[in-house]
Design a protein around this motif. Sequence first.
Motif, short mmCIF file in Angstrom:
data_model
loop_
_atom_site.label_atom_id
_atom_site.label_comp_id
_atom_site.label_asym_id
_atom_site.label_seq_id
_atom_site.Cartn_x
_atom_site.Cartn_y
_atom_site.Cartn_z
N LEU A 81 -6.08 -0.61 -6.76
CA LEU A 81 -6.72 0.07 -5.64
C LEU A 81 -7.69 -0.88 -4.96
O LEU A 81 -8.54 -1.47 -5.61
N LYS A 82 -7.52 -1.01 -3.62
CA LYS A 82 -8.33 -1.97 -2.85
C LYS A 82 -8.21 -3.37 -3.45
O LYS A 82 -9.16 -4.15 -3.44
N LYS B 297 0.79 -1.23 0.00
CA LYS B 297 0.00 0.00 0.00
C LYS B 297 0.82 1.28 0.00
O LYS B 297 0.43 2.27 -0.58
N ASN B 298 1.92 1.26 0.75
CA ASN B 298 2.58 2.54 1.02
C ASN B 298 3.59 2.92 -0.06
O ASN B 298 4.17 2.06 -0.71
N PRO B 299 3.80 4.22 -0.24
CA PRO B 299 4.62 4.67 -1.37
C PRO B 299 6.10 4.33 -1.23
O PRO B 299 6.67 4.36 -0.14
N ARG C 25 6.35 7.98 -15.97
CA ARG C 25 6.83 8.86 -14.90
C ARG C 25 8.31 8.60 -14.69
O ARG C 25 8.83 7.55 -15.05
N GLU D 153 -7.19 5.10 1.08
CA GLU D 153 -7.09 5.12 2.53
C GLU D 153 -6.29 6.30 3.11
O GLU D 153 -6.69 6.85 4.13
N GLY E 135 -12.08 6.25 -2.01
CA GLY E 135 -11.68 4.91 -1.60
C GLY E 135 -10.20 4.78 -1.32
O GLY E 135 -9.69 3.68 -1.16
N GLN F 45 -0.68 -0.35 -4.81
CA GLN F 45 -2.08 0.00 -4.55
C GLN F 45 -2.63 0.99 -5.56
O GLN F 45 -3.83 1.00 -5.83
N SER F 46 -1.79 1.86 -6.15
CA SER F 46 -2.38 2.88 -7.01
C SER F 46 -2.92 2.27 -8.30
O SER F 46 -3.83 2.82 -8.91
N ARG G 81 -15.03 0.95 -7.99
CA ARG G 81 -15.83 2.15 -8.30
C ARG G 81 -15.84 2.49 -9.78
O ARG G 81 -15.81 3.66 -10.17
N SER H 103 6.20 12.31 0.33
CA SER H 103 5.94 11.11 -0.49
C SER H 103 4.50 10.67 -0.30
O SER H 103 4.02 10.52 0.80
N HIS H 104 3.83 10.54 -1.40
CA HIS H 104 2.46 10.05 -1.36
C HIS H 104 2.25 9.22 -2.62
O HIS H 104 3.04 9.26 -3.56
N ASP H 105 1.17 8.49 -2.63
CA ASP H 105 0.82 7.63 -3.74
C ASP H 105 0.50 8.50 -4.96
O ASP H 105 -0.39 9.34 -4.91
N VAL H 106 1.22 8.30 -6.07
CA VAL H 106 0.92 9.11 -7.26
C VAL H 106 -0.46 8.77 -7.83
O VAL H 106 -1.00 9.52 -8.63
N GLY H 107 -1.00 7.66 -7.39
CA GLY H 107 -2.35 7.31 -7.80
C GLY H 107 -3.40 8.04 -6.97
O GLY H 107 -4.59 7.84 -7.19
N ASN H 108 -2.97 8.85 -6.01
CA ASN H 108 -3.92 9.58 -5.16
C ASN H 108 -4.09 11.00 -5.66
O ASN H 108 -3.28 11.87 -5.37
N THR I 167 -2.69 5.93 -14.90
CA THR I 167 -2.11 5.41 -13.66
C THR I 167 -2.37 3.93 -13.44
O THR I 167 -1.44 3.16 -13.23
N ASN J 110 5.96 3.68 -13.60
CA ASN J 110 4.57 4.00 -13.93
C ASN J 110 3.83 4.57 -12.74
O ASN J 110 2.97 5.43 -12.87
N THR J 111 4.19 4.06 -11.55
CA THR J 111 3.54 4.54 -10.33
C THR J 111 4.43 4.20 -9.16
O THR J 111 5.46 3.54 -9.32
N ASN J 112 4.07 4.67 -7.94
CA ASN J 112 4.97 4.46 -6.80
C ASN J 112 4.43 3.55 -5.70
O ASN J 112 5.03 3.39 -4.66
N THR J 113 3.24 2.97 -5.93
CA THR J 113 2.75 1.95 -5.00
C THR J 113 2.05 0.87 -5.83
O THR J 113 1.58 1.13 -6.93
N VAL K 11 9.89 5.60 -2.49
CA VAL K 11 10.44 6.94 -2.76
C VAL K 11 11.76 6.81 -3.52
O VAL K 11 12.42 5.77 -3.47
#
Lengths: 446, 403
Positions: free
Chosen positions: A79-80, A49-51, A130, B163, B161, A75-76, A397, B129-134, A94, A70-73, A53
């Motif tokens: 998602l869920k 889940k967590n990013p 990215r 978290e 959705g 989860q992105s 969703r 740092s945060h999720d780029v998908g957010n 994304t 492409n992304t940093n988690t 860096v």
Amino acid sequence: MCAHALAESPRSGGTATTGIHDTSAFSLPAPSLPVTRRGDFFAGNSFFKNPWVPAPASTTARDGLGPLFNTNTCQSCHLKDGRGRPPEPGETMTSMLVRVSVPGPSEPGAIETRRGVTPDAVYGDQLQNRANPGVAPEARIDVTWETMHGRFADGSEYTLQKPRLRVSELGYGALRSDAMLSPRVAPALIGLGLLEAVPEAQIQRRVDPDDADRDGISGRANYVWDESRGARALGRFGWKAGQPKLRQQVAAAFAGDLGLTTSLFPEQPCTASQSACARGPHGGAPEVDDRILDLVTFYVRALGVPARRKTQLTAVQRGEALFRSAGCTSCHVESMRTGKSETFPWFANQEIHAYTDLLLHDMGEGLADGRPEFQATGREWRTPPLWGIGLIPIVSRHTRYLHDGRARNLQEAILWHGGEAEKSRRFFESLDATQRDELLFFLDNL
Amino acid sequence: MTLHRCLRSLACSLVVLACGGIAIAGERGPSSTPSVSDVTAHYPALAFAMYEDSLRGALVLTRDIDAFLAAPSEATQAQARRSWIDARRVYSQTEVFRFGNPNVDQWEGNVNAWPIDEGFIDYVNGPYSHDVGNPHARENLIASSLPLDVKALRQRHEMSGIEPNVATGYHAIEFLLWGRDPNTPAASAGSRPATDFATGDACTNGSCDRRRLYLKLATNILVADLRDMVEDWRPEMGAYWHLYGALSTQEKLQRIVLGLAGLSGGELAGERLRVALLAHSQEDEQSCFSDTTHLDVYYNVLGIHDVLLGRYVSSTGVVTQGPSLYALARRQQPAVATRLFEQVTQTLAGALEVAGAANAGTPFDQQITPENSTGRARIETLITRLEAQTATFEALGTGLASR
């Protein structure tokens, strides 16, 4: 149609079946996972889940992201633990990505043997949109849609939309004109450990490359590369069954999607033309150590499967009967049985209802990406599992289906079926509106 | 809070453990062999007492936040921070109910969600740092034009959705009281200036009026949520009290044990400690703004102790005591009970050491750094003990269920 077999078990995942159908439906550990192993599950979830860096970051082992990614988690995209979707107009892509390769040499070389494709000399085998500061992203990718019209047997009309990729802002020069692009959304992650536990022989039993039984369905196994054994192996995971095992699937996603190296894929996704990418800085060798790779793999492997819903309703049962009559179950196979498992004994000997045969099928020109991967041709896709598909609107969703998310609902997804599934689609088109709704209602409650 | 002061010395901690031992010795009379139904009936009473105490802590926090907002200063801010820490001491003990009781698990995300993408709530300076998908990671609700009220914050909690879009709960309030922890110097916590809540020209970092409103709303929401949970467990009245009461005895026991095992294993040993140790990252500690993660850990472990021994000592010294799972275990499975008591005691000692090291100047986020081999070994030991007790709780659950 025999009635006796209808809706015999809502427990799609055997003892790994959960009873929760809310937004967390895809994120729960299998109930059969012992409580003593839940620590590993939740620890893995945290790294999922967590990013991550960019390196160097003094305080964290979560560094090493990129240089291209492409992304940093995880989860992105998932998602869920659900499905990705194509970007809206103007939105940065994304939860979807684009694979790239070029026509290969006639004699496969080392890289082709291991990757199943010939990577582009400049862009590699995936477009990363990215990058870390100081490194150019490879491209921006937008999707536009072309509308198509069709008609059911009862005269009512439908429309479909076909994606057109627009690749712009190329960071390393023009793409080759013969480059093959394959857009893919992130799949839902439920039940993957169960699919991994299905014995190879059971999958191979359904292989019928020359359609010897003349049912119009061939079914081919993809043979891919197992990095840990350095040998060919049966592919099971991914849109073209390009990965043999979950651990390698996870490591490949770390490498390709996040730019994170592992013991299985120790190299950064930088080609010779991408010097800033190759220079780093990097987050250790490997950036994701085996303990973390194993925890994330454990997490993915241990995710349970939500039970089917409303199986007692006549409309669901009628829809299920139509699903069978249409011949959908030739590929979306209803039942499989997991075998013995030393590493994951809790998933052993389970009757599961994943609605897949894990084999490749020609799905016709309409769905073709034209990009072969190992044995899979540009027209072939692995039958995706359907368990939990009715929960996508709740968990993810959205209601975008198929490999590139072109279908705006499950009916459109069915209507895109061609090739070996042509007959089944025709059957669906011949149904009246009520029957079509019943079949969709069955899917909605998987 | 004498216990807290006490944490500095291990000798003192042994006294605390000995006290636990006395409580157990007291159960050796006729009442020492409670029936299964006595034990399962005491459990909701204990939960009610602990949530009531949590609500009390949140009301004290409300009072001190009101005082801070009425006259923002370093002193009033410090008092509000102390009350937040005290409120967490109590709340953290109630987490032992979460994994066995669906009403708590479904509600928990509103009050205890973490980690936070801070930019969702307020300004962020420096690396983020945060999720780029957010897409909401820089929403900055405080600086936005969104009308702020209870409904708006509740609707935006876990927006889309995702978290880390945390809008409410203890950690949102913590972020507002402390700010981000820059770790300069390493042992320091967040250093948000009190003037972020000042009125007029003294306001720092902009939007102070909205930040004041946000803090007030978040505190009100926390109180309302805790009140809901108290009412849910209220004897004879609460919805969950009735729901739980209607369960079979065996199902009740399973919920009790699952709560104990779930907090020990999946949550503490796994998500909180193992991850922090592997990632040695500040992003992986629960109360990162206030640097009080050691207290979360210790009071979580104490909550396990509370439920096993059927005994809770409130923040005002009121003792709630009754037929305990431990006494039942000693009758039904003496060997397992003995092992469990040793393990829980060891775990409490281990958690005290982690907390003690933090109180002596090495916060949790400094105990997990790659350079701190002593700190890492201390946490590794605690993980091992928590894992061992998880297995024993599981064995206990299996054994109890068969009778």
